[in-house]
Design an enzyme around this catalytic site. Structure first.
Site, PDB file in Angstrom:
ATOM      1  N   CYS A  52      -6.159  -2.345  -7.373  1.00  0.00           N
ATOM      2  CA  CYS A  52      -6.700  -1.405  -6.393  1.00  0.00           C
ATOM      3  C   CYS A  52      -5.931  -1.504  -5.074  1.00  0.00           C
ATOM      4  O   CYS A  52      -5.651  -2.601  -4.589  1.00  0.00           O
ATOM      5  CB  CYS A  52      -8.183  -1.694  -6.170  1.00  0.00           C
ATOM      6  SG  CYS A  52      -8.921  -0.735  -4.826  1.00  0.00           S
TER       7      CYS A  52
ATOM      8  N   CYS B 242     -12.617 -10.072  -4.495  1.00  0.00           N
ATOM      9  CA  CYS B 242     -12.739  -8.874  -5.333  1.00  0.00           C
ATOM     10  C   CYS B 242     -11.933  -9.031  -6.613  1.00  0.00           C
ATOM     11  O   CYS B 242     -10.728  -9.317  -6.565  1.00  0.00           O
ATOM     12  CB  CYS B 242     -12.253  -7.650  -4.568  1.00  0.00           C
ATOM     13  SG  CYS B 242     -12.290  -6.131  -5.557  1.00  0.00           S
TER      14      CYS B 242
ATOM     15  N   CYS C 276      -7.803  -2.389  -0.364  1.00  0.00           N
ATOM     16  CA  CYS C 276      -7.845  -3.516   0.572  1.00  0.00           C
ATOM     17  C   CYS C 276      -6.478  -4.190   0.644  1.00  0.00           C
ATOM     18  O   CYS C 276      -5.804  -4.339  -0.376  1.00  0.00           O
ATOM     19  CB  CYS C 276      -8.890  -4.547   0.130  1.00  0.00           C
ATOM     20  SG  CYS C 276     -10.596  -3.971   0.277  1.00  0.00           S
TER      21      CYS C 276
ATOM     22  N   GLU D   1     -12.144  21.028  19.389  1.00  0.00           N
ATOM     23  CA  GLU D   1     -12.042  20.551  18.010  1.00  0.00           C
ATOM     24  C   GLU D   1     -11.455  21.657  17.137  1.00  0.00           C
ATOM     25  O   GLU D   1     -11.803  22.832  17.300  1.00  0.00           O
ATOM     26  CB  GLU D   1     -13.430  20.149  17.500  1.00  0.00           C
ATOM     27  CG  GLU D   1     -13.566  19.949  16.002  1.00  0.00           C
ATOM     28  CD  GLU D   1     -12.656  18.864  15.446  1.00  0.00           C
ATOM     29  OE1 GLU D   1     -12.126  19.079  14.345  1.00  0.00           O
ATOM     30  OE2 GLU D   1     -12.478  17.834  16.119  1.00  0.00           O
TER      31      GLU D   1
ATOM     32  N   CYS E 260      -7.063   5.049  15.887  1.00  0.00           N
ATOM     33  CA  CYS E 260      -7.159   4.340  14.611  1.00  0.00           C
ATOM     34  C   CYS E 260      -5.794   3.876  14.126  1.00  0.00           C
ATOM     35  O   CYS E 260      -5.706   3.230  13.079  1.00  0.00           O
ATOM     36  CB  CYS E 260      -7.814   5.229  13.555  1.00  0.00           C
ATOM     37  SG  CYS E 260      -6.913   6.744  13.202  1.00  0.00           S
TER      38      CYS E 260
ATOM     39  N   CYS F 227     -17.421  -1.638  -5.918  1.00  0.00           N
ATOM     40  CA  CYS F 227     -16.525  -1.837  -4.774  1.00  0.00           C
ATOM     41  C   CYS F 227     -17.233  -2.741  -3.781  1.00  0.00           C
ATOM     42  O   CYS F 227     -18.301  -2.386  -3.251  1.00  0.00           O
ATOM     43  CB  CYS F 227     -16.174  -0.500  -4.123  1.00  0.00           C
ATOM     44  SG  CYS F 227     -15.186  -0.669  -2.611  1.00  0.00           S
TER      45      CYS F 227
ATOM     46  N   TYR G 198     -10.461  16.487  20.547  1.00  0.00           N
ATOM     47  CA  TYR G 198     -10.597  16.140  19.127  1.00  0.00           C
ATOM     48  C   TYR G 198     -12.027  15.638  18.919  1.00  0.00           C
ATOM     49  O   TYR G 198     -12.264  14.567  18.362  1.00  0.00           O
ATOM     50  CB  TYR G 198      -9.584  15.069  18.714  1.00  0.00           C
ATOM     51  CG  TYR G 198      -8.187  15.283  19.257  1.00  0.00           C
ATOM     52  CD1 TYR G 198      -7.260  16.074  18.569  1.00  0.00           C
ATOM     53  CD2 TYR G 198      -7.786  14.703  20.452  1.00  0.00           C
ATOM     54  CE1 TYR G 198      -5.978  16.275  19.072  1.00  0.00           C
ATOM     55  CE2 TYR G 198      -6.510  14.898  20.963  1.00  0.00           C
ATOM     56  CZ  TYR G 198      -5.612  15.689  20.268  1.00  0.00           C
ATOM     57  OH  TYR G 198      -4.349  15.888  20.765  1.00  0.00           O
TER      58      TYR G 198
END
Length: 458
Positions: free
Chosen positions: A105, A97, A108, A340, A411, A193, A316
Site C-alpha cells: 500500500c 500495518c 503511508c 472560491e 499543505c 486501514c 480559496y
C-alpha cells in the site's frame, strides 16, 4: 538535376547507427548508506557510481539494500525501495500495518518510524524547503522547529492514530476494495486501514464486494453522525445495492461530466468546527483529520488577532471555514469577502454563512476575481491555496493591499516556501510559523505562516 547535398559525418552516423533505447534499471539492487530525508516520503542515497536514489521504507543513517522501482541509466535520479535493512536506525520499528512495506500500500510513508521520529523528519523537510526556496532559517521564520501532533495523536511506538475521516478505496477487477500502491494504478486489497477514522471503519467497505465499481469513497463527518459513500462506476456498469453496517447517504460520480449526484440520502455531510456547523456537499473539501479544522482556525485567529470592524479576505475559502471564524470576530461593522473556484463549495459557503450580513462569497479563480472586485485595501488576509500554492502573480497582488497581517495555510512546504519568497519580494516578512502533524504515518504536514509588513517592529 541538382545533386543532393553531402551529409555530414554526424548525419551519416545517425543514419547508420539506430538510436538505442534507454536501459531500464528497474529491479537492480544497490547496497547503500542512506542520507537525509527529502520532501516526498523518502530519503536520499547514492549508488557507487554516484547516481541519486530516492529510497522509501528507510531512515537516515541506515545501511540498506535498495531495489530500483523506477528509472534508467543516465537519469537524474532513480526511485527505489529498501528491501533489506542491514544496519537499522534506532528510530526504526516494525510497521504496525500488515499492508505497509515495499511494493505494498502506498498510503503511508513512515509506518516503520517511531512517532517522534516521524515528526522530526517532517520538521527537517520543512526547514530544508524554507532554506532552499525562501532563503529562511527556522529562526528567521519565527519557528522553533517543532512539529506539533494533533490532540490525542501522541501515542507510543507501535500504535497508530485512527484519524482519516475520508478514505477513497480503489476496487480491483474482482470487486475487492483496497488502496493503491505507491505511484501505481495497481491495487493492494486490504481488510482494514489502520489510519481510517472509526466512522469510516465501521462502514465495513473492505468487507463487501463492489462489482463494477472503480472507486468507493467513504466519508465520516466530524461533529455529526453523517456518513456518506461516493461511488465511481466503471464505464457501463450499474450501481450495486449499497447495504453497509451503518446508515449512509449514497452519491454517484457520473461518467459523462464527472459530476457527483445524489442516489439517496442527504447530498452533503455536516461538519463541526469553531462552534459552527458547516454543510459540505458532493464530496467537497474538508480537512481530513477530525481535529484539523479547529486546530487551524485557532492557529490562524491567534496569528491574525482580528479586530472589530476589520475588512478581511478569505481566499480559496472552500465551504467558508475561515470566513466564518473571521466574521464572528470582526463583528457587524467588519466585512469578509471569500473567493472560491468550486461551484458547489460556493453554494455551501453561502448557505453556511447566510447569518452574516457582512460576508460575501464570490465564485472563480482568485487571480481572476480579486482584481475585478476593485478592492485596494484590506486589514487581514487568509489564504489556503491548493497544493501548488498561490503563485507569484497572486502574491504580488496581495502584497499591494496593505494588510497588517496575512495568514497562509499550506499543505505543501515547497509551495509555501516559494510563496513566502514572493511575499518577501513584496515587502512582507514571516512573523511566526507553526507546523502541525495532521497526517500521521504519511509525509504530509500542515503549516500556518503569519506574515506582516517587513518594516513593522517585532
Amino acid at each position: 538535376m541538382q545533386a543532393e547535398p553531402k551529409k555530414s559525418q554526424a548525419e551519416q552516423r545517425a543514419v547508420a547507427e539506430p538510436v538505442s533505447e534507454p536501459v531500464s534499471l528497474v529491479g537492480e539492487e544497490y547496497e547503500v548508506e542512506v542520507g537525509p530525508v527529502a520532501h516526498g516520503g523518502h530519503c536520499i542515497a547514492r549508488t557507487s557510481e554516484g547516481q541519486v536514489l530516492f529510497v522509501r521504507h528507510t531512515l537516515p543513517g541506515e545501511r540498506v539494500v535498495a531495489r530500483v522501482t523506477e528509472g534508467e541509466e543516465g537519469a537524474r535520479f532513480l526511485r527505489a525501495d529498501a528491501v533489506e535493512i542491514l544496519d537499522p536506525s534506532k528510530d526504526r520499528i516494525e510497521a504496525p500495518c500488515p499492508f505497509a512495506g515495499p511494493g505494498r500500500c502506498g498510503g503511508c510513508d513512515w509506518q516503520h518510524a517511531k512517532p517522534g521520529a516521524q515528526r522530526r523528519l517532517k520538521g527537517e523537510v520543512v526547514a530544508e524547503q524554507l532554506q532552499r526556496l525562501a532563503g529562511l532559517t527556522p529562526e528567521e521564520a519565527g519557528w522553533d522547529g517543532t512539529v506539533m501532533p494533533a490532540e490525542g495523536d501522541k501515542l507510543p511506538a507501535g500504535q497508530v492514530p485512527s484519524w482519516r475521516t475520508r478514505v477513497q478505496f480503489a476496487v480491483d477487477a474482482d470487486g475487492r476494495a483496497g488502496l493503491r500502491r505507491h505511484r501505481s494504478h495497481e491495487i493492494e486489497p486490504i481488510d482494514h486501514c489502520m489510519i481510517a477514522a472509526e466512522g469510516v471503519s465501521e462502514l465495513g467497505i473492505e468487507r463487501r464486494d463492489w462489482p463494477g465499481m472503480a472507486t468507493v469513497e467513504a466519508i465520516a463527518a466530524t461533529g455529526s453522525q453523517d456518513r456518506q459513500v461516493i461511488l465511481t462506476p466503471r464505464p457501463g456498469a450499474r450501481l450495486p445495492i449499497v447495504e453497509l453496517d451503518r446508515p449512509v447517504s449514497v452519491m454517484r460520480v457520473e461518467e459523462k461530466d464527472g459530476g457527483v449526484h445524489r442516489v439517496h440520502g442527504r447530498p452533503f455531510v455536516r461538519e463541526r468546527a469553531d462552534d459552527h456547523t458547516y454543510r459540505v456537499g458532493s464530496g467537497g473539501f474538508w480537512q481530513v483529520h477530525p481535529k484539523a479544522a479547529d486546530t487551524l482556525v485557532t492557529a490562524v485567529m491567534q496569528g491574525l488577532l482580528p479586530r472589530k470592524g476589520d475588512m478581511a479576505l478569505d481566499l480559496y475559502c472552500g465551504v467558508g471555514l475561515f470566513a466564518g471564524a473571521l466574521a464572528d470576530r470582526v463583528g457587524d461593522q467588519g466585512a469578509v469577502l471569500g473567493i472560491e473556484s468550486g461551484k458547489r463549495a460556493v453554494e455551501d459557503a453561502r448557505h453556511n454563512l447566510a447569518a452574516f450580513d457582512r460576508v460575501r462569497i464570490e465564485q472563480g479563480k482568485v487571480e481572476s476575481v480579486l482584481p475585478r472586485t476593485g478592492i485596494d485595501e484590506v486589514d487581514l488576509i487568509v489564504l489556503d491555496p491548493p497544493r501548488a500554492g498561490a503563485g507569484r502573480k497572486t502574491v504580488q497582488h496581495l502584497s499591494t493591499l496593505g494588510a497588517r497581517r496575512i495568514a497562509y495555510v499550506a499543505c505543501d512546504p515547497a509551495a509555501l516556501a516559494r510563496d513566502l519568497g514572493y511575499f518577501q519580494d513584496g515587502g512582507y516578512r514571516v512573523r511566526t510559523l507553526r507546523v502541525f502533524d495532521l497526517f500521521p504515518m504519511t509525509h504530509h504536514v500542515e503549516c500556518v505562516a503569519i506574515l506582516e509588513p517587513a518594516g513593522k517592529g517585532s
